[in-house]
Design a protein around this motif. Structure first.
Motif, PDB file in Angstrom:
ATOM      1  N   ALA A 201       0.848  -1.198   0.000  1.00 13.93           N
ATOM      2  CA  ALA A 201       0.000   0.000   0.000  1.00 13.93           C
ATOM      3  C   ALA A 201       0.881   1.245   0.000  1.00 13.93           C
ATOM      4  N   ARG A 202       0.630   2.154  -0.916  1.00 17.26           N
ATOM      5  CA  ARG A 202       1.453   3.358  -1.053  1.00 17.26           C
ATOM      6  C   ARG A 202       0.727   4.564  -0.457  1.00 17.26           C
ATOM      7  N   GLY A 203       1.439   5.264   0.407  1.00 19.91           N
ATOM      8  CA  GLY A 203       0.842   6.425   1.056  1.00 19.91           C
ATOM      9  C   GLY A 203       1.884   7.168   1.861  1.00 19.91           C
ATOM     10  N   GLY A 204       1.533   7.532   3.078  1.00 18.46           N
ATOM     11  CA  GLY A 204       2.464   8.288   3.914  1.00 18.46           C
ATOM     12  C   GLY A 204       2.465   9.766   3.563  1.00 18.46           C
ATOM     13  N   ARG A 205       3.486  10.462   4.012  1.00 13.89           N
ATOM     14  CA  ARG A 205       3.564  11.906   3.788  1.00 13.89           C
ATOM     15  C   ARG A 205       3.680  12.250   2.307  1.00 13.89           C
ATOM     16  N   ARG A 206       4.516  11.517   1.596  1.00  9.54           N
ATOM     17  CA  ARG A 206       4.714  11.819   0.174  1.00  9.54           C
ATOM     18  C   ARG A 206       3.689  11.133  -0.722  1.00  9.54           C
ATOM     19  N   GLY A 207       2.979  10.165  -0.196  1.00 10.70           N
ATOM     20  CA  GLY A 207       1.937   9.495  -0.958  1.00 10.70           C
ATOM     21  C   GLY A 207       2.414   8.365  -1.825  1.00 10.70           C
ATOM     22  N   ASP A 208       3.731   8.101  -1.868  1.00 11.35           N
ATOM     23  CA  ASP A 208       4.244   7.042  -2.744  1.00 11.35           C
ATOM     24  C   ASP A 208       5.122   6.042  -2.000  1.00 11.35           C
ATOM     25  N   GLU A 209       5.102   6.086  -0.668  1.00  8.51           N
ATOM     26  CA  GLU A 209       5.940   5.192   0.121  1.00  8.51           C
ATOM     27  C   GLU A 209       5.144   3.948   0.502  1.00  8.51           C
ATOM     28  N   GLN A 210       5.763   2.763   0.310  1.00  6.15           N
ATOM     29  CA  GLN A 210       5.075   1.527   0.655  1.00  6.15           C
ATOM     30  C   GLN A 210       4.943   1.358   2.164  1.00  6.15           C
ATOM     31  N   PHE A 211       3.835   0.716   2.548  1.00  4.13           N
ATOM     32  CA  PHE A 211       3.618   0.449   3.965  1.00  4.13           C
ATOM     33  C   PHE A 211       4.694  -0.494   4.500  1.00  4.13           C
ATOM     34  N   GLY A 212       4.987  -1.571   3.789  1.00  5.82           N
ATOM     35  CA  GLY A 212       6.114  -2.436   4.081  1.00  5.82           C
ATOM     36  C   GLY A 212       5.906  -3.402   5.228  1.00  5.82           C
ATOM     37  N   ALA A 213       6.784  -4.408   5.269  1.00  8.36           N
ATOM     38  CA  ALA A 213       6.703  -5.453   6.293  1.00  8.36           C
ATOM     39  C   ALA A 213       7.041  -4.925   7.672  1.00  8.36           C
ATOM     40  N   GLU A 214       7.979  -3.986   7.792  1.00  7.03           N
ATOM     41  CA  GLU A 214       8.377  -3.453   9.099  1.00  7.03           C
ATOM     42  C   GLU A 214       7.221  -2.736   9.770  1.00  7.03           C
ATOM     43  N   ARG A 215       6.489  -1.907   9.018  1.00  7.64           N
ATOM     44  CA  ARG A 215       5.352  -1.198   9.613  1.00  7.64           C
ATOM     45  C   ARG A 215       4.252  -2.184  10.004  1.00  7.64           C
ATOM     46  N   LEU A 216       4.105  -3.259   9.216  1.00  5.85           N
ATOM     47  CA  LEU A 216       3.112  -4.270   9.582  1.00  5.85           C
ATOM     48  C   LEU A 216       3.477  -4.932  10.900  1.00  5.85           C
ATOM     49  N   LEU A 217       4.768  -5.293  11.067  1.00  8.05           N
ATOM     50  CA  LEU A 217       5.206  -5.892  12.330  1.00  8.05           C
ATOM     51  C   LEU A 217       4.962  -4.942  13.497  1.00  8.05           C
ATOM     52  N   HIS A 218       5.251  -3.660  13.278  1.00 11.67           N
ATOM     53  CA  HIS A 218       5.036  -2.675  14.331  1.00 11.67           C
ATOM     54  C   HIS A 218       3.547  -2.543  14.657  1.00 11.67           C
ATOM     55  N   ALA A 219       2.677  -2.643  13.611  1.00  7.49           N
ATOM     56  CA  ALA A 219       1.240  -2.480  13.814  1.00  7.49           C
ATOM     57  C   ALA A 219       0.639  -3.620  14.625  1.00  7.49           C
ATOM     58  N   VAL A 220       1.190  -4.839  14.500  1.00  5.24           N
ATOM     59  CA  VAL A 220       0.615  -5.973  15.231  1.00  5.24           C
ATOM     60  C   VAL A 220       1.298  -6.203  16.573  1.00  5.24           C
ATOM     61  N   THR A 221       2.413  -5.532  16.817  1.00  7.70           N
ATOM     62  CA  THR A 221       3.086  -5.679  18.109  1.00  7.70           C
ATOM     63  C   THR A 221       2.185  -5.131  19.213  1.00  7.70           C
ATOM     64  N   GLY A 222       1.992  -5.922  20.239  1.00  9.01           N
ATOM     65  CA  GLY A 222       1.120  -5.540  21.340  1.00  9.01           C
ATOM     66  C   GLY A 222      -0.333  -5.902  21.119  1.00  9.01           C
ATOM     67  N   CYS A 223      -0.626  -6.570  19.998  1.00  9.86           N
ATOM     68  CA  CYS A 223      -2.013  -6.939  19.703  1.00  9.86           C
ATOM     69  C   CYS A 223      -2.284  -8.414  19.982  1.00  9.86           C
ATOM     70  N   HIS A 224      -1.407  -9.053  20.730  1.00  5.60           N
ATOM     71  CA  HIS A 224      -1.521 -10.497  20.916  1.00  5.60           C
ATOM     72  C   HIS A 224      -2.761 -10.891  21.725  1.00  5.60           C
ATOM     73  N   ARG A 225      -3.319  -9.968  22.499  1.00  5.82           N
ATOM     74  CA  ARG A 225      -4.524 -10.290  23.258  1.00  5.82           C
ATOM     75  C   ARG A 225      -5.813  -9.988  22.475  1.00  5.82           C
ATOM     76  N   MET A 226      -5.673  -9.428  21.304  1.00  2.31           N
ATOM     77  CA  MET A 226      -6.854  -9.095  20.494  1.00  2.31           C
ATOM     78  C   MET A 226      -7.538 -10.346  19.968  1.00  2.31           C
ATOM     79  N   PRO A 227      -8.858 -10.373  19.946  1.00  2.00           N
ATOM     80  CA  PRO A 227      -9.552 -11.451  19.232  1.00  2.00           C
ATOM     81  C   PRO A 227      -9.204 -11.391  17.750  1.00  2.00           C
ATOM     82  N   ALA A 228      -9.361 -12.502  17.083  1.00  4.09           N
ATOM     83  CA  ALA A 228      -9.006 -12.567  15.667  1.00  4.09           C
ATOM     84  C   ALA A 228      -9.771 -11.561  14.809  1.00  4.09           C
TER      85      ALA A 228
END
Length: 582
Positions: A498-525
């Protein structure tokens, strides 16, 4: 020669009263003025009575006492009541005595009067028969009014693409121009006909209502119109409409009605019944207008019905191509999220789902086919159908994925499509302690993530080749154990690319995905899948994106079926989690 040619002539004394006599008249440079007529030159004085007889207008001349002294043949023919030698008032025509005669109708003809004062208190009247010119002007105005009405009809009926709205617009437009009451009956569907009615209510807008009638209960004239014929037995049309309850508030004594079919593709799209109160009969011009109106109404209804049928087919096909929610499984809580690239279509090239196995386990999958839109969605439908059939003969993930690859190769080569797919396909089996064992095979797809109970996020080392490209692809396979409360997350490249961010052309990437799910281990599916979709859309803003699909499966614990968590407000106003069975 007309009266205008010798305007100012005085038939009483044979002299010509020239306008502007006694004043100098300017001469034209192009044509010099003619010398005046002079009796002393020996020229004969014209007999104006002979000239007047050839006027297109009739001429009546009265003396100062109002006695008719001259009556031309044209005037005598148009107004036979006027007699030479008698007082003009004896004719009994108010138009001849008024200050501004104008036009009036006499003996079925339209006459125009013009009064001109003469010398010695005498007066003359010019009488002209303008029946033909008035008729032509009236016909021209009527034709312009009909053309303007049909233009408005074409504009108003060009927008509705739903049969109900188009039918309501038809009867609303018909009143009061072509009818005091109009009823539109659509062709029967499933043995029943829908009708719409508009009735004129004085100066207010026509009231529109509708109803349903069994095809067998339709009036005979309506049934005849639906067969494509215009009924000729007019005497009973009003009675049939009254019996059907279609003419409320209309005085049927002396009323007249007509029925006109509305042209369709092969058979009439419907029938239009128009009715008028007494005194407003349908002449040939009115019927021509009604038929022209019906032709435009039929075209609009045919278009609306065709659009409705196509929309129903499209909805049915879309529903069959949408991702199917995973089947409930003991010890597994499923969470899904889906957002197609083309929101208007609701379908795309990403897919997920699951199938139960006879041993209590489940086959689950998430994949992404090449392309977007309808063609990609059709390919996903083919792929899902293949999986639905193949999992019954093979449940080992690696071998099942290879069977799927062979089936896709055969399909794509037969149709010359050259499409391919990436996929994670796995089998989940529950254990008595509430844990799950996941055996997953990879076909060129992004590696799954595992959210451990400790909060750690693991990347599953799963690799493999694309599905549907080569006959014997290399398929990776891995086994993962989930303790109660732990979750495995599958996602498509619509998330990481997914391309977005401040410039609008930067990929979301695997690192941001890992950061987004960190701390979500107690969340229901379900909440975890929704969070992944939300953070991806926040990153995108309003930009274009690829299809987005997320599938999460969570180990719920020993002997517990999958449940969804919803926040409900407690007695103190605090939000407390409560489990509810889906």
């Amino acid at each position: 020669m007309t009266a205008a040619d010798v305007r100012g002539a005085d038939p009483g004394d044979g002299r010509v009263s020239r306008p502007g006599a006694g004043r100098a008249r300017p001469r034209s440079a192009a044509a010099p003025a003619l010398p005046p007529l002079a009796p002393d030159r020996g020229l004969p004085t014209p007999d104006w009575s002979e000239v007047v007889e050839h006027f297109r207008e009739g001429l009546i001349v009265c003396d100062a006492d109002g006695v008719v002294r001259h009556l031309s043949p044209v005037a005598e023919r148009l107004i036979p009541e006027v007699v030479a030698g008698e007082v003009l008032a004896a004719a009994g025509l108010p138009a001849l005595l008024g200050a501004d005669p104008g036009e009036f109708t006499h003996h079925g003809r339209r006459l125009r009067l013009r009064r001109v004062p003469l010398s010695a208190a005498r007066r003359c009247w010019y009488v002209e028969d303008v029946t033909e010119s008035v008729s032509r002007a009236d016909a021209l105005l009527a034709e312009r009014a009909r053309s303007a009405f049909l233009a408005v009809v074409g504009e108003k009926l060009g927008n509705p693409l739903h049969p109900d709205r188009a039918a309501a617009a038809v009867v609303r437009l018909a009143v009061p121009t072509v009818a005091d009451a109009a009823v539109l009956v659509l062709a029967p569907r499933s043995g029943r006909s829908r009708w719409w009615r508009a009735v004129r209510a004085d100066d207010e807008a026509p009231a529109v209502d509708s109803g349903m009638l069994a095809a067998t209960a339709l009036p005979p004239a309506i049934a005849e119109g639906l067969d494509g014929a215009e009924p000729h037995a007019l005497d009973w049309l009003v009675e049939q409409a009254v019996e059907a309850g279609w003419l409320p508030g209309l005085d049927v004594a002396g009323a007249t009605a007509r029925v006109v079919p509305l042209p369709g593709r092969e058979t009439p799209a419907g029938v239009l019944l128009v009715a008028r109160r007494a005194g407003r009969w349908y002449d040939d011009a009115d019927l021509d207008l009604v038929r022209a109106f019906a032709a435009r109404a039929g075209a609009a209804l045919t278009t609306a019905v065709l659009y409705r049928d196509q929309a129903e087919v499209a909805d049915t096909l879309q529903a069959s191509l949408l991702p199917v929610e995973p089947a409930a499984a003991t010890g597994v809580q499923w969470g899904t999220a889906y957002r197609p690239a083309q929101a208007g279509l609701r379908i795309g090239g990403d897919f997920y789902g699951s199938h139960r196995l006879v041993d209590g386990g489940s086959v689950f999958f998430l994949g992404d086919v090449s392309g977007k839109g309808v063609e990609a969605a059709v390919f996903t439908g083919q792929l899902r159908q293949c999986l639905h059939a193949l999992h019954r003969v093979e449940s080992q993930p690696g071998r099942l994925l290879k069977l799927l690859n062979d089936a896709l190769l055969e399909t794509t080569q037969a149709h010359g499509q050259g499409r391919f797919a990436t996929m994670v396909l796995g089998v989940v089996r529950p254990h008595r302690d509430g844990s799950l064992t996941l055996t997953m095979a990879g076909g060129g797809h992004l590696p799954p993530l595992v959210l451990r109970a400790s909060g750690e996020v693991e990347v599953v080392p799963l690799s493999g080749m694309l599905i549907g490209v080569v006959p014997d692809p290399r398929i990776g396979e891995v086994t993962v154990h989930l303790a109660p409360g732990e979750t495995c997350l599958l996602y498509s490249d619509g998330v990481t690319e997914a391309r977005g961010g401040r410039r609008g052309d930067e990929q979301f990437g695997a690192e941001r995905l890992l950061h987004a799910v960190t701390g979500c281990h107690r969340m229901p599916a379900p909440a975890l899948a929704e969070r992944i979709e939300q953070v991806t859309c926040d990153w995108l803003g309003h930009g274009d994106h690829d299809d987005i699909a997320v599938l999460a499966l969570r180990a719920t614990g020993p002997g517990r079926p999958g449940r969804h968590l919803h926040a409900v407000r407690g007695p103190t106003g605090a939000d407390r989690p409560r489990e509810t069975t889906p």
